[in-house]
Design a protein around this motif. Structure first.
Motif, short mmCIF file in Angstrom:
data_model
loop_
_atom_site.label_atom_id
_atom_site.label_comp_id
_atom_site.label_asym_id
_atom_site.label_seq_id
_atom_site.Cartn_x
_atom_site.Cartn_y
_atom_site.Cartn_z
N GLN A 1 32.75 -53.47 -11.43
CA GLN A 1 33.93 -54.06 -12.08
C GLN A 1 34.29 -53.31 -13.36
OE1 GLN A 1 35.94 -56.51 -10.86
NE2 GLN A 1 34.64 -56.29 -9.03
N ARG A 2 33.32 -52.64 -13.94
CA ARG A 2 33.57 -51.86 -15.16
C ARG A 2 33.91 -50.41 -14.87
NH1 ARG A 2 29.08 -55.36 -16.57
NH2 ARG A 2 27.51 -53.82 -15.94
N PHE A 3 33.89 -50.03 -13.59
CA PHE A 3 34.10 -48.63 -13.20
C PHE A 3 35.57 -48.41 -12.81
CE2 PHE A 3 33.97 -44.78 -10.75
CZ PHE A 3 32.91 -44.05 -11.30
N PRO A 4 36.18 -47.30 -13.25
CA PRO A 4 37.60 -47.06 -12.97
C PRO A 4 37.85 -46.46 -11.59
CG PRO A 4 36.74 -45.29 -14.33
CD PRO A 4 35.61 -46.27 -14.14
N ASP A 5 37.69 -47.23 -10.53
CA ASP A 5 37.95 -46.75 -9.18
C ASP A 5 39.45 -46.59 -8.97
OD1 ASP A 5 37.42 -45.91 -6.63
OD2 ASP A 5 36.63 -47.82 -5.91
N ASP A 6 39.83 -45.71 -8.02
CA ASP A 6 41.26 -45.53 -7.75
C ASP A 6 41.79 -46.64 -6.86
OD1 ASP A 6 40.51 -44.93 -5.10
OD2 ASP A 6 40.47 -42.78 -5.50
N GLU A 7 43.09 -46.63 -6.60
CA GLU A 7 43.73 -47.69 -5.83
C GLU A 7 43.20 -47.77 -4.41
OE1 GLU A 7 47.90 -47.12 -6.04
OE2 GLU A 7 48.05 -47.57 -8.19
N LYS A 8 42.75 -46.66 -3.87
CA LYS A 8 42.24 -46.63 -2.49
C LYS A 8 40.78 -47.11 -2.40
CE LYS A 8 45.18 -42.72 -1.14
NZ LYS A 8 45.19 -41.33 -0.61
N GLY A 9 40.17 -47.35 -3.53
CA GLY A 9 38.77 -47.77 -3.52
C GLY A 9 37.83 -46.69 -3.03
N THR A 10 38.13 -45.43 -3.40
CA THR A 10 37.33 -44.30 -2.93
C THR A 10 35.88 -44.43 -3.38
OG1 THR A 10 39.27 -42.87 -3.01
CG2 THR A 10 37.12 -41.79 -2.94
N VAL B 1 36.23 -41.53 -19.46
CA VAL B 1 37.22 -41.17 -18.44
C VAL B 1 36.49 -40.49 -17.29
CG1 VAL B 1 39.35 -39.92 -17.93
CG2 VAL B 1 38.98 -40.91 -20.21
N HIS B 2 36.70 -41.00 -16.09
CA HIS B 2 36.05 -40.45 -14.90
C HIS B 2 36.91 -39.36 -14.28
CE1 HIS B 2 34.86 -40.90 -10.44
NE2 HIS B 2 33.86 -40.29 -11.05
N GLU B 3 36.34 -38.15 -14.16
CA GLU B 3 37.02 -37.01 -13.54
C GLU B 3 38.46 -36.89 -14.04
OE1 GLU B 3 36.55 -37.32 -9.31
OE2 GLU B 3 34.45 -36.67 -9.39
N GLU B 4 38.57 -36.68 -15.31
CA GLU B 4 39.88 -36.58 -15.97
C GLU B 4 40.74 -35.49 -15.32
OE1 GLU B 4 41.05 -37.23 -20.51
OE2 GLU B 4 39.93 -35.38 -20.17
N ASP B 5 41.99 -35.83 -15.04
CA ASP B 5 42.94 -34.93 -14.38
C ASP B 5 42.45 -34.53 -12.98
OD1 ASP B 5 44.59 -34.95 -16.65
OD2 ASP B 5 43.45 -33.30 -17.55
N GLY B 6 41.60 -35.37 -12.38
CA GLY B 6 41.16 -35.13 -11.01
C GLY B 6 40.12 -34.05 -10.84
#
Length: 346
Positions: free
Chosen positions: A24-33, A66-71
């Motif tokens: 819940q504290r992790f910034p997952d993307d919209e697809k839930g990768t 920030v997780h994998e900033e700019d991808g």
């Protein structure tokens, strides 16, 4: 993976609670990768995601992460207010592939026996002696049931362990023993009938695989932005002891024949060589590892830090606090690495 998803054992319940809260504290993307990796049946995907989840949960205590900033990597960049202060890349180390595969082959047979044979009066223990290709698991289970049906129902010694019996075909050779169950209470449906796992081992090569994994990480040439970059190693390799970490990072121990003095070979991830006389991997500030971390005891672990003596930038001590640090000490004549406050006992 099913352990986290389905088991009702207290350890699984506690692990599930921590994983869900940390996610819940992790910034997952919209697809839930990232969630897909956490729930993956592929152990590499699952355990690398678990390592990232752990590191992220440690870092958010000290700043904005920030997780994998700019991808793109590194995995985590840390900011304090709007100031970028450093980054952490996660590296997962798994056990020797041959040992892992032996355990997996044993586990598949054990699961098949569990499926067909409930625990009643006898436990099963077996060793995988030889396996050329995948055997018929149903035939093995049928043979084992026949062996167990012939075991005596009344024993003079209730602690009896049978002599070994061998199941052997062109494809496989298994050596079985049966151990009498002595408890007076009835077994539960979830109790395991197979007692042991596969015994595996051989020459320990964790330091080589760790060194190789770190070298592969730095080949990506991360943009450091003139700030410190650390690598966090999550190890699933039970043989990767503290000695193996030291050999991987600062070089293997060697003895000078003339004097008997113990030194280090110049083959570590850190150090100097002819090609890099000013120091190897100067953009890597240090390497971290968490010893004995388990998701059902998420606060019960020891953090180790191994400093690069030739790093361009020092990693701030408060970004990822360590219990023990192999840090740089220097005077006018020399520099060396020393454990502070002391070398851990394991």
């Amino acid at each position: 993976m099913n352990f986290y998803l389905e088991s009702t054992r207290p350890q699984a319940v506690a692990a599930r609670a921590w994983i869900n809260a940390a996610y819940q504290r992790f910034p997952d993307d919209e697809k839930g990768t990232f969630a897909g990796r956490l729930r993956s049946a592929d152990e590499t995907q699952h355990y690398t995601a678990m390592d990232e989840l752990f590191v992220h949960d440690q870092l958010i205590r000290v700043g904005r992460v920030v997780h994998e900033e700019d991808g793109k990597g590194p995995d985590f960049r840390i900011y304090r207010e709007d100031t970028y202060v450093g980054a952490v890349e996660v590296c997962s180390l798994f056990e020797n592939r041959e040992w892992f595969q032996a355990r997996q082959r044993h586990a598949r047979i054990a699961d098949e026996l569990q499926k067909h044979i409930p625990l009643e009066q006898w436990y099963i223990t077996f060793d995988l002696v030889r396996l050329h290709q995948q055997p018929s698991l149903k035939r093995i289970a049928t043979w084992v049931k026949q062996q167990m049906a012939a075991l005596p129902s009344v024993l003079e010694d209730p602690r009896m362990t049978t002599s070994p019996v061998t199941y052997k075909t062109d494809d496989v050779e298994l050596r079985f023993r049966f151990i009498r169950r002595v408890s007076n209470s009835a077994p539960k449906p979830t109790d395991r009938v197979v007692m042991n796992g596969q015994i595996s081992g051989g020459m320990v090569d964790s330091y080589l695989r760790l060194r190789s994994a770190l070298e592969k990480k730095v080949q990506k040439r991360y943009e450091t932005r003139s700030k410190p970059l650390a690598i966090f190693v999550g190890t699933k390799d039970w043989a990767c002891s503290l000695d193996q970490f030291e050999d991987a990072l600062v070089g293997n121990e060697q003895i000078l024949i003339s004097s008997g003095e113990v030194g280090r070979a110049n083959n570590g991830f850190f150090g100097r060589n002819k090609e890099r006389p000013s120091g190897k991997h100067q953009d890597i500030s240090c390497v971290f590892a968490a010893r004995n971390w388990l998701p059902w005891e998420p606060e019960n672990f020891t953090t180790l830090r191994f400093d690069n003596p030739f790093a361009t930038h020092d990693f701030p001590n408060d970004l990822l606090p360590a219990d023990h640090t192999l840090g740089l000490v220097r005077n006018e004549q020399a520099r060396w690495l020393e454990w502070m406050p002391s070398r851990p006992t394991s």
